[in-house]
Scaffold this active site. Sequence first.
Site, short mmCIF file in Angstrom:
data_model
loop_
_atom_site.label_atom_id
_atom_site.label_comp_id
_atom_site.label_asym_id
_atom_site.label_seq_id
_atom_site.Cartn_x
_atom_site.Cartn_y
_atom_site.Cartn_z
N PHE A 133 0.86 -1.19 0.00
CA PHE A 133 0.00 0.00 0.00
C PHE A 133 0.90 1.25 0.00
O PHE A 133 1.90 1.30 0.73
CB PHE A 133 -0.90 -0.01 1.24
CG PHE A 133 -1.92 1.09 1.23
CD1 PHE A 133 -3.06 0.99 0.45
CD2 PHE A 133 -1.73 2.23 1.98
CE1 PHE A 133 -3.99 2.02 0.42
CE2 PHE A 133 -2.66 3.27 1.95
CZ PHE A 133 -3.79 3.15 1.17
N ASP A 201 1.49 -4.56 8.92
CA ASP A 201 0.34 -3.70 8.66
C ASP A 201 -0.88 -4.63 8.61
O ASP A 201 -1.01 -5.46 7.70
CB ASP A 201 0.53 -2.96 7.32
CG ASP A 201 -0.60 -1.98 7.03
OD1 ASP A 201 -1.71 -2.16 7.59
OD2 ASP A 201 -0.39 -1.03 6.25
N TYR A 226 -11.06 1.70 10.84
CA TYR A 226 -12.25 2.18 10.10
C TYR A 226 -12.69 1.22 9.00
O TYR A 226 -13.67 1.46 8.32
CB TYR A 226 -12.02 3.58 9.51
CG TYR A 226 -10.73 3.79 8.75
CD1 TYR A 226 -10.54 3.24 7.49
CD2 TYR A 226 -9.70 4.55 9.29
CE1 TYR A 226 -9.37 3.44 6.79
CE2 TYR A 226 -8.51 4.76 8.60
CZ TYR A 226 -8.35 4.20 7.35
OH TYR A 226 -7.18 4.39 6.66
N LYS A 227 -11.94 0.13 8.82
CA LYS A 227 -12.32 -0.85 7.79
C LYS A 227 -13.25 -1.89 8.42
O LYS A 227 -14.38 -1.56 8.78
CB LYS A 227 -11.08 -1.48 7.18
CG LYS A 227 -10.17 -0.48 6.46
CD LYS A 227 -8.95 -1.19 5.91
CE LYS A 227 -7.92 -0.23 5.35
NZ LYS A 227 -8.33 0.42 4.10
N ARG A 371 -12.57 -4.19 -6.45
CA ARG A 371 -12.44 -4.98 -5.20
C ARG A 371 -13.82 -5.14 -4.56
O ARG A 371 -14.56 -4.17 -4.42
CB ARG A 371 -11.53 -4.26 -4.20
CG ARG A 371 -10.10 -4.12 -4.61
CD ARG A 371 -9.24 -3.58 -3.47
NE ARG A 371 -9.75 -2.35 -2.88
CZ ARG A 371 -9.17 -1.70 -1.88
NH1 ARG A 371 -8.08 -2.19 -1.32
NH2 ARG A 371 -9.67 -0.58 -1.41
C1 LIG Z 1 -2.88 -1.48 3.95
C2 LIG Z 1 -3.12 -0.06 4.39
N1 LIG Z 1 -2.20 0.56 5.15
C3 LIG Z 1 -2.37 1.83 5.56
C4 LIG Z 1 -3.49 2.55 5.20
C5 LIG Z 1 -3.62 3.98 5.61
O1 LIG Z 1 -3.85 4.11 6.95
P1 LIG Z 1 -3.98 5.55 7.62
O2 LIG Z 1 -4.91 6.35 6.75
O3 LIG Z 1 -4.55 5.24 8.96
O4 LIG Z 1 -2.64 6.14 7.70
C6 LIG Z 1 -4.48 1.94 4.43
C7 LIG Z 1 -5.69 2.69 4.04
O5 LIG Z 1 -6.55 2.28 3.35
C8 LIG Z 1 -4.28 0.62 4.00
O6 LIG Z 1 -5.18 0.00 3.24
#
Ligand SMILES: Cc1ncc(COP(=O)(O)O)c(C=O)c1O
Length: 412
Positions: A133, A201, A226-227, A371
């Site tokens: 990501f 992560d 939030y997911k 997705r």
């Molecule tokens: C795998 C992954 N890591 C990190 C993030 C971003 O996290 P944050 O907005 O809390 O920094 C996301 C956001 O969708 C994500 O899917």
Amino acid sequence: MQNNFMKIATTRDEALALDAQDPLAHARAQFKLPDNVTYLVGHSLGPPHSAALEKLNHCATDSWAKGLVGSWNSAGWFDLAAKLGGKLSGLIGAHPDEVMVTDTVSVNLFKLAASALPLTQGKRQICVDAEEFPTDQYIAEAFADLTGVACRRVKPGEDFDALSDGGIYIKSAVNYRSGERVDMKAYEAKAREADALLLWDLSHATGVINLDMKAAGAKLATGCTYKYLNGGPGAPSFLYAEKNLLPKLHTPLPGWMGHAAPFEFNGQYVPREDAARFASGTPPILSLSALEGALEAFDDIDMKALDAKAGALGDLCIARAEEIGLKVISPREASKRGGHVSLKVKNGYPVTRALHAQGFQSDFRSPDTIRFGFSPLYLRYVDVWDLMEALKEILDTKSWDAPEFHARSKVT
Ligand SMILES: Cc1ncc(COP(=O)(O)O)c(C=O)c1O
């Protein structure tokens, strides 16, 4: 894990029959979903749980409006972030003192990397998958620039080579695009051989697969709330640090809220003993109150059953996609997949918009990936059946080619 739902529905009636025997079916009624919406974006922003809305409303109109500043004590605001960390620990197989809710994943990746660097036996590299990501890649790169360590972009298939060179490795337990789930235990075993530290992560894994930090031997992690945890837009993320490592970890952002006694206003920083040492500033209480309610959804949930249902919903989607002749980029085997399934679809963006117009909300990842997130708490087998029927009809009739489906929104 082994998928217990062995049968994949081949008709709509069979899908309905699977719903009738679903041990998690009761959870759906707790969510506030609009009528005529099939919500397949729980991997991006989960929908509101009724307890989340109640707690949020209570926090705003009672604790804040009436209790005012006294609510830091009387409503338990001061301890809320650590308390929720404790609650969340049960979902990832960790000890309550090892988990804290604070900041964003982006910020926590940086804090954890900086605190891990002195423990890497002089191996000055930070690794991140070239297909990770983007925020993880940006943080790794910026961390390397700031500290002078090398940033290594790991190509697919070269993970273990990179790990065997030591240092820090930022890795998603479930890849955001393909949905591929990695064997955390195998990675941790490899990391131990080389004194490398994996920084997990868990954003696309928490609340949808059966995570077990202890069994995996995982030491450091962060993830979104939030997911699949349905904490609400911008809900703070969580951070996990294994308890034997904790005393050696020092946050690079030692704000007053991570101090052992913040209200002594001492100029000398003394960190808390638990994972709450990673707190920096004042916590977002309104967001935390929503998250507190949202986590109630998991109170009576068997995480193994949750994991199995996510796999079974995905299996149904994949079987139907293959019948339609679509390219599936997610692993075929449920045990190697997280909660979402990604399809490569030509003209994927207008197809996503056409699905949306029929009530099927999904998301699109440029250049060609659609997705579908299968949150087991509120999605039914029949929803997946109807989704794939709608997708087939949209592709067969080319109804996606209407001009209104081509205009790009900012958030896709
Ligand atoms: C795998 C992954 N890591 C990190 C993030 C971003 O996290 P944050 O907005 O809390 O920094 C996301 C956001 O969708 C994500 O899917």
